[in-house]
Design an enzyme around this catalytic site. Structure first.
Site, PDB file in Angstrom:
ATOM      1  N   TYR A  50       0.964  -1.459   0.313  1.00 46.93           N
ATOM      2  CA  TYR A  50      -0.039   0.137  -0.303  1.00 46.93           C
ATOM      3  C   TYR A  50       0.857   0.888  -0.068  1.00 46.93           C
ATOM      4  CZ  TYR A  50      -3.486  -3.272   1.747  1.00 46.93           C
ATOM      5  OH  TYR A  50      -4.645  -4.458   1.601  1.00 46.93           O
ATOM      6  N   SER A 205     -12.756  -4.928   1.359  1.00 45.78           N
ATOM      7  CA  SER A 205     -13.812  -3.746   0.163  1.00 45.78           C
ATOM      8  C   SER A 205     -14.605  -3.875  -0.064  1.00 45.78           C
ATOM      9  CB  SER A 205     -13.067  -3.603  -1.518  1.00 45.78           C
ATOM     10  OG  SER A 205     -11.670  -3.452  -1.299  1.00 45.78           O
ATOM     11  N   PRO A 206     -15.603  -3.654   1.378  1.00 45.43           N
ATOM     12  CA  PRO A 206     -16.685  -3.868   2.118  1.00 45.43           C
ATOM     13  C   PRO A 206     -17.708  -2.834   1.524  1.00 45.43           C
ATOM     14  CG  PRO A 206     -15.341  -3.256   3.986  1.00 45.43           C
ATOM     15  CD  PRO A 206     -14.792  -3.427   3.058  1.00 45.43           C
ATOM     16  N   LEU A 207     -17.228  -1.984   1.459  1.00 41.18           N
ATOM     17  CA  LEU A 207     -18.086  -1.263   0.588  1.00 41.18           C
ATOM     18  C   LEU A 207     -18.314  -1.441  -0.927  1.00 41.18           C
ATOM     19  CD1 LEU A 207     -17.563   1.641   3.236  1.00 41.18           C
ATOM     20  CD2 LEU A 207     -19.160  -0.287   3.286  1.00 41.18           C
ATOM     21  N   GLY A 209     -15.058  -0.498  -2.691  1.00 38.40           N
ATOM     22  CA  GLY A 209     -14.061  -0.393  -3.387  1.00 38.40           C
ATOM     23  C   GLY A 209     -14.291   1.387  -3.239  1.00 38.40           C
ATOM     24  N   SER A 212     -16.493   2.700  -5.333  1.00 39.36           N
ATOM     25  CA  SER A 212     -17.948   2.978  -4.996  1.00 39.36           C
ATOM     26  C   SER A 212     -18.403   2.790  -4.392  1.00 39.36           C
ATOM     27  CB  SER A 212     -17.801   1.580  -6.451  1.00 39.36           C
ATOM     28  OG  SER A 212     -17.494   0.995  -6.958  1.00 39.36           O
ATOM     29  N   ALA A 213     -17.693   3.182  -3.102  1.00 42.80           N
ATOM     30  CA  ALA A 213     -18.510   3.033  -1.636  1.00 42.80           C
ATOM     31  C   ALA A 213     -19.448   4.493  -1.648  1.00 42.80           C
ATOM     32  CB  ALA A 213     -17.083   2.973  -0.475  1.00 42.80           C
TER      33      ALA A 213
HETATM   34  N1  LIG Z   1      -6.569  -9.008   0.769  1.00 45.23           N
HETATM   35  C1  LIG Z   1      -6.531  -7.920  -0.223  1.00 45.23           C
HETATM   36  O1  LIG Z   1      -6.225  -7.944  -1.161  1.00 45.23           O
HETATM   37  C2  LIG Z   1      -7.553  -6.547  -0.448  1.00 45.23           C
HETATM   38  C3  LIG Z   1      -7.373  -5.930  -1.268  1.00 45.23           C
HETATM   39  C4  LIG Z   1      -8.021  -4.456  -1.431  1.00 45.23           C
HETATM   40  C5  LIG Z   1      -8.480  -4.173   0.010  1.00 45.23           C
HETATM   41  N2  LIG Z   1      -8.141  -4.266   1.444  1.00 45.23           N
HETATM   42  C6  LIG Z   1      -8.347  -3.890   2.789  1.00 45.23           C
HETATM   43  O2  LIG Z   1      -9.541  -3.541   2.672  1.00 45.23           O
HETATM   44  C7  LIG Z   1      -9.770  -2.074   3.187  1.00 45.23           C
HETATM   45  C8  LIG Z   1     -10.812  -1.950   2.777  1.00 45.23           C
HETATM   46  O3  LIG Z   1     -10.763  -1.494   1.290  1.00 45.23           O
HETATM   47  P1  LIG Z   1     -11.225  -0.621   0.290  1.00 45.23           P
HETATM   48  O4  LIG Z   1     -10.768   0.993   1.100  1.00 45.23           O
HETATM   49  O5  LIG Z   1     -10.525  -0.718  -0.998  1.00 45.23           O
HETATM   50  O6  LIG Z   1     -12.769  -0.365   0.016  1.00 45.23           O
HETATM   51  P2  LIG Z   1     -13.951   0.144   0.918  1.00 45.23           P
HETATM   52  O7  LIG Z   1     -13.571  -0.360   2.137  1.00 45.23           O
HETATM   53  O8  LIG Z   1     -15.162  -0.461   0.140  1.00 45.23           O
HETATM   54  O9  LIG Z   1     -14.373   1.340   1.003  1.00 45.23           O
HETATM   55  C9  LIG Z   1     -13.391   2.443   0.838  1.00 45.23           C
HETATM   56  C10 LIG Z   1     -14.067   3.974   0.830  1.00 45.23           C
HETATM   57  O10 LIG Z   1     -15.200   3.933   1.660  1.00 45.23           O
HETATM   58  C11 LIG Z   1     -15.377   5.247   1.889  1.00 45.23           C
HETATM   59  N3  LIG Z   1     -15.737   4.933   3.735  1.00 45.23           N
HETATM   60  C12 LIG Z   1     -15.952   4.549   4.083  1.00 45.23           C
HETATM   61  N4  LIG Z   1     -16.879   4.349   4.801  1.00 45.23           N
HETATM   62  C13 LIG Z   1     -17.799   5.861   4.990  1.00 45.23           C
HETATM   63  C14 LIG Z   1     -19.129   5.429   5.239  1.00 45.23           C
HETATM   64  N5  LIG Z   1     -19.443   5.201   6.371  1.00 45.23           N
HETATM   65  N6  LIG Z   1     -19.535   6.801   4.103  1.00 45.23           N
HETATM   66  C15 LIG Z   1     -19.062   6.442   3.516  1.00 45.23           C
HETATM   67  N7  LIG Z   1     -17.736   6.416   2.884  1.00 45.23           N
HETATM   68  C16 LIG Z   1     -17.272   6.124   3.375  1.00 45.23           C
HETATM   69  C17 LIG Z   1     -14.019   5.859   2.370  1.00 45.23           C
HETATM   70  O11 LIG Z   1     -14.009   6.820   1.777  1.00 45.23           O
HETATM   71  P3  LIG Z   1     -12.323   8.463   2.323  1.00 45.23           P
HETATM   72  O12 LIG Z   1     -11.459   7.453   1.979  1.00 45.23           O
HETATM   73  O13 LIG Z   1     -13.146   9.679   1.600  1.00 45.23           O
HETATM   74  O14 LIG Z   1     -12.171   8.516   3.593  1.00 45.23           O
HETATM   75  C18 LIG Z   1     -12.868   4.737   1.553  1.00 45.23           C
HETATM   76  O15 LIG Z   1     -11.785   5.488   0.473  1.00 45.23           O
HETATM   77  C19 LIG Z   1      -8.544  -1.902   2.380  1.00 45.23           C
HETATM   78  O16 LIG Z   1      -8.307  -0.258   2.840  1.00 45.23           O
HETATM   79  C20 LIG Z   1      -7.616  -2.535   2.115  1.00 45.23           C
HETATM   80  O17 LIG Z   1      -6.835  -2.423   3.993  1.00 45.23           O
HETATM   81  C21 LIG Z   1      -7.168  -5.688   0.882  1.00 45.23           C
END
Ligand SMILES: NC(=O)c1ccc[n+]([C@@H]2O[C@H](COP(=O)([O-])OP(=O)(O)OC[C@H]3O[C@@H](n4cnc5c(N)ncnc54)[C@H](OP(=O)(O)O)[C@@H]3O)[C@@H](O)[C@H]2O)c1
Length: 284
Positions: A50, A205-207, A209, A212-213
């Site tokens: 990252y 990416s529970p939301l 990504g 798209s979140a």
């Molecule tokens: N193992 C793997 O291969 C892998 C791959 C991808 C990701 N991951 C891990 O999973 C984590 C989460 O995935 P992700 O960050 O890709 O996607 P995500 O959690 O689905 O979405 C992240 C985005 O959601 C927004 N958000 C969060 N909470 C919110 C809320 N309550 N209301 C509105 N918007 C909200 C954030 O906005 P803001 O930025 O504006 O705060 C952030 O940019 C990563 O950070 C990483 O640690 C692991």
């Protein structure tokens, strides 16, 4: 519980704070991590890969370490999970490397970036078609045995790979980390295996990504409508839906702003009815 550690029901995904084109300045990132910790979050997920640039590997790990060091609370109560096995390319892409010699080197670099003598939870990041899976997981076992890693996880693994990892790692395997969200539901079999073998399932990416979140409530109408009925955000409904799916699911929503994670953490207290869960499960 994840292994021997009591963690929060929801973790913080730190990736957005090191993603080129999305990352805030360092002060905001640290405020975001502190906000999560002050709200009771006790799991932060990071990875060596990252980073906004391939020349800055470990960027996110160093950020997490800096935020923990400047936090007023008990940093020892926080589980930091990191990962090895992905490399970043000069064009900003992602390549894989699961050769044991590379994983050993990556783990040493993560120890240094995090400023710790052993890593609380270390994930093998993604299967590498060039390296037999048992060889990659065997390297993670070696890291546990060397005391560099306290507990092991695997990521982006299918049910068969989960069973291979269990065979090799035994009780040292405490978690799998796979994608799971309203738009990506095909991880159901891995959730079932995690339940069966009693390991945590960290949903990444529970939301949906970073890109798209914010549209979750409009892209998936049931989440938006149920959120409106409760007077909460669709993101909270999404996380509460995941928490209700299995006690082993630990969503790790990413955030780069305190407001996001402070909203997400409230999902822990949101109760959905069986009828609402049925609707969210059907996606209609
Ligand atoms: N193992 C793997 O291969 C892998 C791959 C991808 C990701 N991951 C891990 O999973 C984590 C989460 O995935 P992700 O960050 O890709 O996607 P995500 O959690 O689905 O979405 C992240 C985005 O959601 C927004 N958000 C969060 N909470 C919110 C809320 N309550 N209301 C509105 N918007 C909200 C954030 O906005 P803001 O930025 O504006 O705060 C952030 O940019 C990563 O950070 C990483 O640690 C692991």
């Amino acid at each position: 519980m994840i292994g021997s550690r009591q963690v929060s029901a929801i973790g913080l995904g730190a990736m957005p704070m090191s993603t080129a084109g999305h990352m805030p300045d360092e002060a905001q990132s640290i405020r975001t991590i502190h906000a999560a910790l002050d709200a009771g979050i006790r799991l932060i997920d990071t990875a060596d890969a990252y980073t906004p640039s391939h020349t800055d590997v470990g960027h996110n790990e160093r950020l997490v370490a800096k935020a923990l060091a400047s936090w007023g609370g008990d940093a020892d109560s926080v589980l930091v999970s990191t990962k090895g096995g992905h490399v970043r390319t000069p064009s900003g892409g992602w390549a894989r490397d699961s050769r044991p010699e590379y994983l050993f080197q990556a783990c040493d670099r993560s120890l240094k970036a995090l400023g710790v003598e052993s890593i609380g939870l270390y994930f093998h990041h993604r299967p590498d078609p060039e390296v037999p899976y048992e060889v990659a997981v065997g390297a993670i076992k070696d890291l546990v045995q060397a005391g560099k890693v306290q507990a092991a996880g695997i990521s982006n693994a299918n049910p068969e790979q989960m069973r291979v990892a269990l065979e090799i790692l035994g009780d040292d395997l405490v978690a799998v980390q796979n994608e799971f969200s309203p738009r990506f539901r095909t991880s159901e079999p891995e959730i079932d295996v995690a339940d069966e073998i009693d390991i945590a399932f960290l949903s990444w990416s529970p939301l949906g990504g970073m890109g798209s979140a914010s549209d979750l409530g409009s892209d998936h109408a049931a989440f938006g409508e149920i959120a409106a009925a409760h007077g909460v955000s669709p993101q909270q409904v999404c996380l509460a839906w995941q928490l209700a799916r299995s006690p082993r699911i630990v969503p790790i929503p990413g955030a780069s702003r305190p407001e996001s994670i402070l909203d997400s953490v409230q999902a822990v207290d949101l109760e959905l009815t069986d009828e609402e869960l049925g609707r969210l499960n059907s996606g209609k």
